[in-house]
Write a protein that holds these residues in place. Sequence first.
Motif, mmCIF file in Angstrom:
data_model
loop_
_atom_site.group_PDB
_atom_site.id
_atom_site.type_symbol
_atom_site.label_atom_id
_atom_site.label_comp_id
_atom_site.label_asym_id
_atom_site.label_seq_id
_atom_site.Cartn_x
_atom_site.Cartn_y
_atom_site.Cartn_z
ATOM 1 N N PHE A 1 0.810 -1.219 0.000
ATOM 2 C CA PHE A 1 0.000 0.000 0.000
ATOM 3 C C PHE A 1 0.852 1.281 0.000
ATOM 4 C CE2 PHE A 1 -2.664 3.240 2.083
ATOM 5 C CZ PHE A 1 -3.759 3.204 1.238
ATOM 6 N N TYR A 2 1.995 1.255 0.670
ATOM 7 C CA TYR A 2 2.805 2.459 0.836
ATOM 8 C C TYR A 2 3.995 2.438 -0.113
ATOM 9 C CZ TYR A 2 0.128 2.824 5.136
ATOM 10 O OH TYR A 2 -0.884 2.895 6.043
ATOM 11 N N ASP A 3 4.224 3.580 -0.787
ATOM 12 C CA ASP A 3 5.382 3.688 -1.679
ATOM 13 C C ASP A 3 6.538 4.368 -0.942
ATOM 14 O OD1 ASP A 3 4.672 6.372 -1.612
ATOM 15 O OD2 ASP A 3 4.544 6.608 -3.777
ATOM 16 N N GLY A 4 7.612 4.644 -1.656
ATOM 17 C CA GLY A 4 8.807 5.218 -1.054
ATOM 18 C C GLY A 4 8.572 6.574 -0.420
ATOM 19 N N HIS A 5 7.689 7.388 -1.011
ATOM 20 C CA HIS A 5 7.412 8.710 -0.444
ATOM 21 C C HIS A 5 6.694 8.582 0.899
ATOM 22 C CE1 HIS A 5 6.860 13.028 -0.512
ATOM 23 N NE2 HIS A 5 5.601 12.838 -0.160
ATOM 24 N N ASP A 6 5.776 7.629 1.000
ATOM 25 C CA ASP A 6 5.100 7.394 2.279
ATOM 26 C C ASP A 6 6.100 6.922 3.331
ATOM 27 O OD1 ASP A 6 2.510 7.986 1.241
ATOM 28 O OD2 ASP A 6 2.450 5.972 0.368
ATOM 29 N N ILE A 7 7.015 6.057 2.926
ATOM 30 C CA ILE A 7 8.026 5.554 3.851
ATOM 31 C C ILE A 7 8.930 6.700 4.303
ATOM 32 C CG2 ILE A 7 9.988 3.989 4.082
ATOM 33 C CD1 ILE A 7 8.469 2.105 2.164
ATOM 34 N N TRP A 8 9.243 7.640 3.403
ATOM 35 C CA TRP A 8 10.003 8.836 3.771
ATOM 36 C C TRP A 8 9.280 9.578 4.886
ATOM 37 C CZ3 TRP A 8 13.115 12.551 4.966
ATOM 38 C CH2 TRP A 8 12.697 13.874 4.992
ATOM 39 N N HIS A 9 7.964 9.744 4.753
ATOM 40 C CA HIS A 9 7.204 10.444 5.791
ATOM 41 C C HIS A 9 7.256 9.700 7.117
ATOM 42 C CE1 HIS A 9 5.350 13.879 3.783
ATOM 43 N NE2 HIS A 9 5.310 13.124 2.693
ATOM 44 N N PHE A 10 7.082 8.397 7.086
ATOM 45 C CA PHE A 10 7.120 7.604 8.327
ATOM 46 C C PHE A 10 8.492 7.703 8.990
ATOM 47 C CE2 PHE A 10 3.959 4.578 6.112
ATOM 48 C CZ PHE A 10 2.882 5.371 6.478
ATOM 49 N N LEU A 11 9.533 7.482 8.200
ATOM 50 C CA LEU A 11 10.880 7.471 8.760
ATOM 51 C C LEU A 11 11.324 8.853 9.221
ATOM 52 C CD1 LEU A 11 12.686 5.008 6.317
ATOM 53 C CD2 LEU A 11 12.033 4.594 8.697
ATOM 54 N N SER A 12 10.992 9.893 8.454
ATOM 55 C CA SER A 12 11.406 11.235 8.876
ATOM 56 C C SER A 12 10.673 11.653 10.147
ATOM 57 C CB SER A 12 11.179 12.255 7.760
ATOM 58 O OG SER A 12 9.800 12.403 7.478
ATOM 59 N N ALA A 13 9.411 11.247 10.293
ATOM 60 C CA ALA A 13 8.687 11.543 11.531
ATOM 61 C C ALA A 13 9.344 10.840 12.715
ATOM 62 C CB ALA A 13 7.223 11.120 11.405
ATOM 63 N N ALA A 14 9.705 9.581 12.533
ATOM 64 C CA ALA A 14 10.380 8.838 13.602
ATOM 65 C C ALA A 14 11.747 9.446 13.901
ATOM 66 C CB ALA A 14 10.513 7.372 13.218
ATOM 67 N N ALA A 15 12.480 9.843 12.855
ATOM 68 C CA ALA A 15 13.799 10.438 13.046
ATOM 69 C C ALA A 15 13.693 11.770 13.785
ATOM 70 C CB ALA A 15 14.494 10.624 11.699
ATOM 71 N N MET A 16 12.710 12.592 13.435
ATOM 72 C CA MET A 16 12.525 13.856 14.158
ATOM 73 C C MET A 16 12.134 13.603 15.609
ATOM 74 S SD MET A 16 10.895 16.608 11.520
ATOM 75 C CE MET A 16 9.536 15.610 10.964
ATOM 76 N N PHE A 17 11.285 12.609 15.840
ATOM 77 C CA PHE A 17 10.903 12.259 17.208
ATOM 78 C C PHE A 17 12.142 11.904 18.030
ATOM 79 C CE2 PHE A 17 10.032 8.808 20.218
ATOM 80 C CZ PHE A 17 9.204 9.484 21.115
ATOM 81 N N PHE A 18 12.982 11.011 17.501
ATOM 82 C CA PHE A 18 14.173 10.614 18.243
ATOM 83 C C PHE A 18 15.173 11.765 18.362
ATOM 84 C CE2 PHE A 18 12.755 6.225 17.304
ATOM 85 C CZ PHE A 18 12.775 5.748 18.599
ATOM 86 N N SER A 19 15.239 12.631 17.357
ATOM 87 C CA SER A 19 16.119 13.806 17.446
ATOM 88 C C SER A 19 15.689 14.707 18.594
ATOM 89 C CB SER A 19 16.084 14.607 16.145
ATOM 90 O OG SER A 19 16.565 13.853 15.066
ATOM 91 N N PHE A 20 14.396 14.972 18.680
ATOM 92 C CA PHE A 20 13.908 15.846 19.746
ATOM 93 C C PHE A 20 13.960 15.156 21.110
ATOM 94 C CE2 PHE A 20 11.657 17.998 16.121
ATOM 95 C CZ PHE A 20 12.518 19.082 16.111
ATOM 96 N N MET A 21 13.775 13.839 21.143
ATOM 97 C CA MET A 21 13.943 13.118 22.407
ATOM 98 C C MET A 21 15.400 13.194 22.861
ATOM 99 S SD MET A 21 11.107 12.109 23.567
ATOM 100 C CE MET A 21 11.669 11.027 24.863
#
Length: 144
Positions: free
Chosen positions: A104-124
């Motif tokens: 269901f999810y293409d590379g752009h969707d995966i970019w959104h998921f991973l960048s959100a997780a990366a920003m979360f861990f960056s701010f944590m």
Amino acid sequence: MVVLLIGNAVNWSLIIFGLVKQPKDFASFLLAIFIVNLLLYLMFYIIMKIRCKERIIPVAIIFLVCTGIIWIFALYFFSLGLTQWQKTPAQSREGNEECILMGFYDGHDIWHFLSAAAMFFSFMLVLVLDDDLDNKPRTEIQVF
């Protein structure tokens, strides 16, 4: 001082690249500048903590490792450039790639998921990085 010079060199390089190349996808170029500066800031702050002989607690190290790993994967999918926001949604949809996650999810969707997780861990990481200073009097904390 060296870290600040490196940060300035990176930012000036991005400015010169932007002026010379004039990327058509300015929004992605600006996003890349923000991501690079976030990572530069994290690097600067961690180096300064180590240099001032402050301790980095284990949970911060875990967040640092998670941040680094997830940003690497997120930036890979970001660099694929799968969307073109200048086009209409119908034209942009024609450039979609095959779905690679759960059919269901293409590379752009995966970019959104991973960048959100990366920003979360960056701010944590930023949140817990100074937890070793909780019991230290303010007058003894070095400012950098």
